[in-house]
Motif scaffolding. Structure first.
Motif, mmCIF file in Angstrom:
data_model
loop_
_atom_site.group_PDB
_atom_site.id
_atom_site.type_symbol
_atom_site.label_atom_id
_atom_site.label_comp_id
_atom_site.label_asym_id
_atom_site.label_seq_id
_atom_site.Cartn_x
_atom_site.Cartn_y
_atom_site.Cartn_z
ATOM 1 N N ARG A 162 0.844 -1.203 0.000
ATOM 2 C CA ARG A 162 0.000 0.000 0.000
ATOM 3 C C ARG A 162 0.880 1.254 0.000
ATOM 4 O O ARG A 162 0.628 2.203 -0.748
ATOM 5 N N ALA A 163 1.923 1.239 0.839
ATOM 6 C CA ALA A 163 2.838 2.387 0.894
ATOM 7 C C ALA A 163 3.517 2.598 -0.451
ATOM 8 O O ALA A 163 3.650 3.735 -0.918
ATOM 9 N N MET A 164 3.935 1.504 -1.096
ATOM 10 C CA MET A 164 4.587 1.627 -2.403
ATOM 11 C C MET A 164 3.624 2.196 -3.445
ATOM 12 O O MET A 164 3.997 3.071 -4.239
ATOM 13 N N LEU A 165 2.392 1.719 -3.453
ATOM 14 C CA LEU A 165 1.401 2.230 -4.405
ATOM 15 C C LEU A 165 1.115 3.707 -4.156
ATOM 16 O O LEU A 165 0.997 4.498 -5.101
ATOM 17 N N GLU A 166 1.022 4.095 -2.890
ATOM 18 C CA GLU A 166 0.775 5.500 -2.554
ATOM 19 C C GLU A 166 1.932 6.376 -3.038
ATOM 20 O O GLU A 166 1.713 7.452 -3.583
ATOM 21 N N VAL A 167 3.164 5.903 -2.840
ATOM 22 C CA VAL A 167 4.333 6.676 -3.286
ATOM 23 C C VAL A 167 4.347 6.789 -4.804
ATOM 24 O O VAL A 167 4.597 7.864 -5.357
ATOM 25 N N LEU A 168 4.081 5.678 -5.493
ATOM 26 C CA LEU A 168 4.034 5.722 -6.958
ATOM 27 C C LEU A 168 2.984 6.715 -7.438
ATOM 28 O O LEU A 168 3.231 7.523 -8.347
ATOM 29 N N TYR A 169 1.802 6.665 -6.826
ATOM 30 C CA TYR A 169 0.704 7.526 -7.247
ATOM 31 C C TYR A 169 0.998 8.997 -6.937
ATOM 32 O O TYR A 169 0.752 9.885 -7.744
ATOM 33 N N ALA A 170 1.563 9.259 -5.767
ATOM 34 C CA ALA A 170 1.777 10.637 -5.337
ATOM 35 C C ALA A 170 2.958 11.306 -6.029
ATOM 36 O O ALA A 170 2.966 12.519 -6.212
ATOM 37 N N THR A 171 3.966 10.523 -6.422
ATOM 38 C CA THR A 171 5.189 11.128 -6.950
ATOM 39 C C THR A 171 5.366 10.987 -8.449
ATOM 40 O O THR A 171 6.118 11.750 -9.050
ATOM 41 N N GLY A 172 4.740 9.980 -9.041
ATOM 42 C CA GLY A 172 4.954 9.738 -10.469
ATOM 43 C C GLY A 172 6.251 9.000 -10.748
ATOM 44 O O GLY A 172 6.719 8.963 -11.887
ATOM 45 N N LEU A 173 6.847 8.407 -9.718
ATOM 46 C CA LEU A 173 8.067 7.632 -9.918
ATOM 47 C C LEU A 173 7.798 6.420 -10.791
ATOM 48 O O LEU A 173 6.682 5.905 -10.824
ATOM 49 N N ARG A 174 8.823 5.949 -11.469
ATOM 50 C CA ARG A 174 8.749 4.662 -12.156
ATOM 51 C C ARG A 174 8.983 3.578 -11.110
ATOM 52 O O ARG A 174 9.593 3.821 -10.075
ATOM 53 N N VAL A 175 8.553 2.361 -11.404
ATOM 54 C CA VAL A 175 8.744 1.260 -10.461
ATOM 55 C C VAL A 175 10.237 1.048 -10.196
ATOM 56 O O VAL A 175 10.658 0.860 -9.050
ATOM 57 N N SER A 176 11.068 1.122 -11.245
ATOM 58 C CA SER A 176 12.512 0.930 -11.054
ATOM 59 C C SER A 176 13.089 2.008 -10.148
ATOM 60 O O SER A 176 13.994 1.752 -9.361
ATOM 61 N N GLU A 177 12.555 3.230 -10.231
ATOM 62 C CA GLU A 177 13.027 4.303 -9.356
ATOM 63 C C GLU A 177 12.582 4.072 -7.921
ATOM 64 O O GLU A 177 13.333 4.322 -6.977
ATOM 65 N N LEU A 178 11.368 3.579 -7.743
ATOM 66 C CA LEU A 178 10.867 3.302 -6.401
ATOM 67 C C LEU A 178 11.675 2.192 -5.745
ATOM 68 O O LEU A 178 12.072 2.307 -4.584
ATOM 69 N N VAL A 179 11.942 1.129 -6.494
ATOM 70 C CA VAL A 179 12.688 -0.008 -5.935
ATOM 71 C C VAL A 179 14.106 0.416 -5.555
ATOM 72 O O VAL A 179 14.661 -0.048 -4.573
ATOM 73 N N GLY A 180 14.692 1.342 -6.308
ATOM 74 C CA GLY A 180 16.051 1.805 -6.024
ATOM 75 C C GLY A 180 16.109 3.016 -5.111
ATOM 76 O O GLY A 180 17.177 3.581 -4.896
ATOM 77 N N LEU A 181 14.978 3.434 -4.549
ATOM 78 C CA LEU A 181 14.924 4.619 -3.706
ATOM 79 C C LEU A 181 15.706 4.403 -2.421
ATOM 80 O O LEU A 181 15.475 3.438 -1.691
ATOM 81 N N ALA A 182 16.638 5.285 -2.138
ATOM 82 C CA ALA A 182 17.461 5.184 -0.927
ATOM 83 C C ALA A 182 16.904 6.132 0.138
ATOM 84 O O ALA A 182 16.259 7.141 -0.180
ATOM 85 N N MET A 183 17.177 5.825 1.390
ATOM 86 C CA MET A 183 16.680 6.644 2.486
ATOM 87 C C MET A 183 17.157 8.088 2.375
ATOM 88 O O MET A 183 16.421 9.016 2.683
ATOM 89 N N PHE A 184 18.388 8.298 1.910
ATOM 90 C CA PHE A 184 18.907 9.660 1.818
ATOM 91 C C PHE A 184 18.238 10.463 0.698
ATOM 92 O O PHE A 184 18.418 11.667 0.609
ATOM 93 N N SER A 185 17.448 9.791 -0.145
ATOM 94 C CA SER A 185 16.724 10.483 -1.218
ATOM 95 C C SER A 185 15.374 10.999 -0.741
ATOM 96 O O SER A 185 14.637 11.591 -1.513
#
Length: 193
Positions: A162-185
């Protein structure tokens, strides 16, 4: 799962070793160092993704190998050389790949121009291939709500989904960008990615 992720997203050092060399004409260490410096500069200044950097490096390295077969260096290429290579490249690639090559050239030669290493930009006269019309598929509001409500938030995996879907929807990130998202980002206090 980790093995699959490693295959899709290798460390940048592996990318540098595995792409962009013409097997018949090995590139000199100077050219490889130049491509590394260019990629590092793009990453630092523009924050381009690993895939984009790898694509640019591959395109420039293949072009450098092609030029080496004509006793030329990257910085010596003229508009005619770029047009001749693009003509050959177009026979074996899609328009999107051709546009990426031209984007790599533009960034590379504009950088050389800014550094005073060349007197004129050889990409000025090149026209990119026509872009086909591509419209994104969109979901209705009902479909979005159904998608966001589909994970079982009573389980840890469902809460994560659910958190991943919310982030994808809210930010427009690609799935590959979401999977590679680091805490410092992320800035959780400010609600920014």
């Amino acid at each position: 799962m980790d093995r699959l992720r490693q295959r899709r997203d290798p460390p940048l050092k592996q990318v540098r070793r595995s792409v962009g060399t013409n097997p018949t004409i090995p590139l000199s260490p100077e050219v490889l160092a130049e491509l590394d410096a260019f990629g590092d500069a793009l990453w630092l200044e523009d924050g381009l993704s690993r895939n984009t950097l790898a694509g640019y490096r591959s395109d420039l390295a293949l072009f450098a190998g092609w030029l080496a077969g004509r006793n030329l260096q990257l910085q010596d290429a003229a508009s005619d050389d770029l047009a001749a290579y693009l003509s050959e490249f177009a026979r074996r690639s899609r328009p999107a790949s051709q546009r990426r090559l031209m984007s790599a050239w533009r960034r590379y030669y504009r950088r050389l121009l800014e550094q005073g290493r060349i007197r004129e930009d050889p990409t000025i006269l090149l026209d990119p291939p026509a872009r086909g019309e591509r419209f994104p598929k969109t979901l209705t509001e009902t479909q979005v709500e159904a998608l966001l409500d589909s994970p079982d938030t009573d389980t840890p995996g469902g809460l994560r989904d659910r958190a991943m879907l919310e982030v994808l929807y809210a930010t427009g990130l690609r799935v590959s960008e979401l999977v590679g998202l680091a805490m410092f980002s992320m800035s959780l206090n400010e609600g920014l990615v």
